[in-house]
Design a protein around this motif. Structure first.
Motif, PDB file in Angstrom:
ATOM      1  N   ALA A  65       0.815  -1.219   0.000  1.00 52.63           N
ATOM      2  CA  ALA A  65       0.000   0.000   0.000  1.00 52.63           C
ATOM      3  C   ALA A  65       0.847   1.267   0.000  1.00 52.63           C
ATOM      4  O   ALA A  65       0.311   2.372  -0.042  1.00 52.63           O
ATOM      5  CB  ALA A  65      -0.931   0.001   1.210  1.00 52.63           C
ATOM      6  N   ASP A  66       2.165   1.113   0.051  1.00 52.33           N
ATOM      7  CA  ASP A  66       3.048   2.281   0.060  1.00 52.33           C
ATOM      8  C   ASP A  66       2.752   3.161  -1.152  1.00 52.33           C
ATOM      9  O   ASP A  66       2.697   2.684  -2.286  1.00 52.33           O
ATOM     10  CB  ASP A  66       4.511   1.826   0.039  1.00 52.33           C
ATOM     11  N   GLY A  67       2.508   4.444  -0.882  1.00 48.87           N
ATOM     12  CA  GLY A  67       2.215   5.402  -1.947  1.00 48.87           C
ATOM     13  C   GLY A  67       0.777   5.389  -2.421  1.00 48.87           C
ATOM     14  O   GLY A  67       0.424   6.120  -3.346  1.00 48.87           O
ATOM     15  N   CYS A  68      -0.056   4.583  -1.801  1.00 49.09           N
ATOM     16  CA  CYS A  68      -1.450   4.441  -2.228  1.00 49.09           C
ATOM     17  C   CYS A  68      -2.412   5.194  -1.318  1.00 49.09           C
ATOM     18  O   CYS A  68      -2.071   5.608  -0.224  1.00 49.09           O
ATOM     19  CB  CYS A  68      -1.847   2.965  -2.239  1.00 49.09           C
ATOM     20  N   LYS A  69      -3.616   5.313  -1.811  1.00 50.67           N
ATOM     21  CA  LYS A  69      -4.724   5.862  -1.033  1.00 50.67           C
ATOM     22  C   LYS A  69      -5.498   4.695  -0.436  1.00 50.67           C
ATOM     23  O   LYS A  69      -5.876   3.758  -1.161  1.00 50.67           O
ATOM     24  CB  LYS A  69      -5.627   6.676  -1.965  1.00 50.67           C
ATOM     25  N   VAL A  70      -5.722   4.731   0.873  1.00 48.95           N
ATOM     26  CA  VAL A  70      -6.463   3.679   1.569  1.00 48.95           C
ATOM     27  C   VAL A  70      -7.641   4.337   2.288  1.00 48.95           C
ATOM     28  O   VAL A  70      -7.455   5.285   3.044  1.00 48.95           O
ATOM     29  CB  VAL A  70      -5.575   2.941   2.598  1.00 48.95           C
TER      30      VAL A  70
END
Length: 155
Positions: A65-70
């Motif tokens: 999920a690094d760099g992602c929108k959660v």
């Protein structure tokens, strides 16, 4: 290793172990709507949106999920509030344990298909654990909500 995600609209950075699951990362940052149920990716209780797509956070490494929108249910309150009342009106929240995952998957369904058939709704529900109500209340709640939306949001 250090990761950075946009968690419910807020940049969140943390040092993590490489084997940390996304569910653990999310819960460590105060998002308790995301729950453990089966630990085998079969119950839907850990559903979150990763870059606007539903994923099971118990089967995804946090590093992915690094760099992602959660987004969790805590970050989708506006979108969830209106629909949630239709589930409650059907008595489908008896213990409440499945509600967050159920609502997350319903939101995913509404985003993907604003006018699903009953069969399409059942396909979305089948991946969600609910031990109390047997899914009939959720199905009725979704059907009522869709009818409400067709009428322009008027009861």
């Amino acid at each position: 290793m250090k990761i950075s995600v946009i968690l419910n609209g807020k940049r969140t950075e943390a040092e993590i172990h490489p084997d940390m699951l996304l569910i653990d990362f999310i819960r460590e940052h105060g998002c308790y709507s995301v729950k453990r149920g089966c630990e085998t990716s079969n119950c839907g209780l850990c559903t979150v949106f990763l870059n606007d797509q539903p994923v099971l956070s118990c089967s995804l490494l946090a590093a992915r999920a690094d760099g992602c929108k959660v987004d969790t249910l805590e970050g989708l309150q506006e979108e969830a509030r209106e629909f949630g009342t239709f589930i409650a009106n059907q008595g489908a929240e008896q213990c409440g344990f499945c509600n967050p995952g159920m609502i997350m998957n319903a939101i995913a369904l509404f985003r993907e298909n604003p006018d699903p058939s009953e069969e399409e709704i059942k396909e979305y529900l089948e991946g969600n654990l609910c031990r109390c109500s047997g899914y009939e209340g959720q199905l009725r709640g979704i059907m009522d909500f869709l009818e409400y939306k067709k009428k322009g949001g008027a009861l």
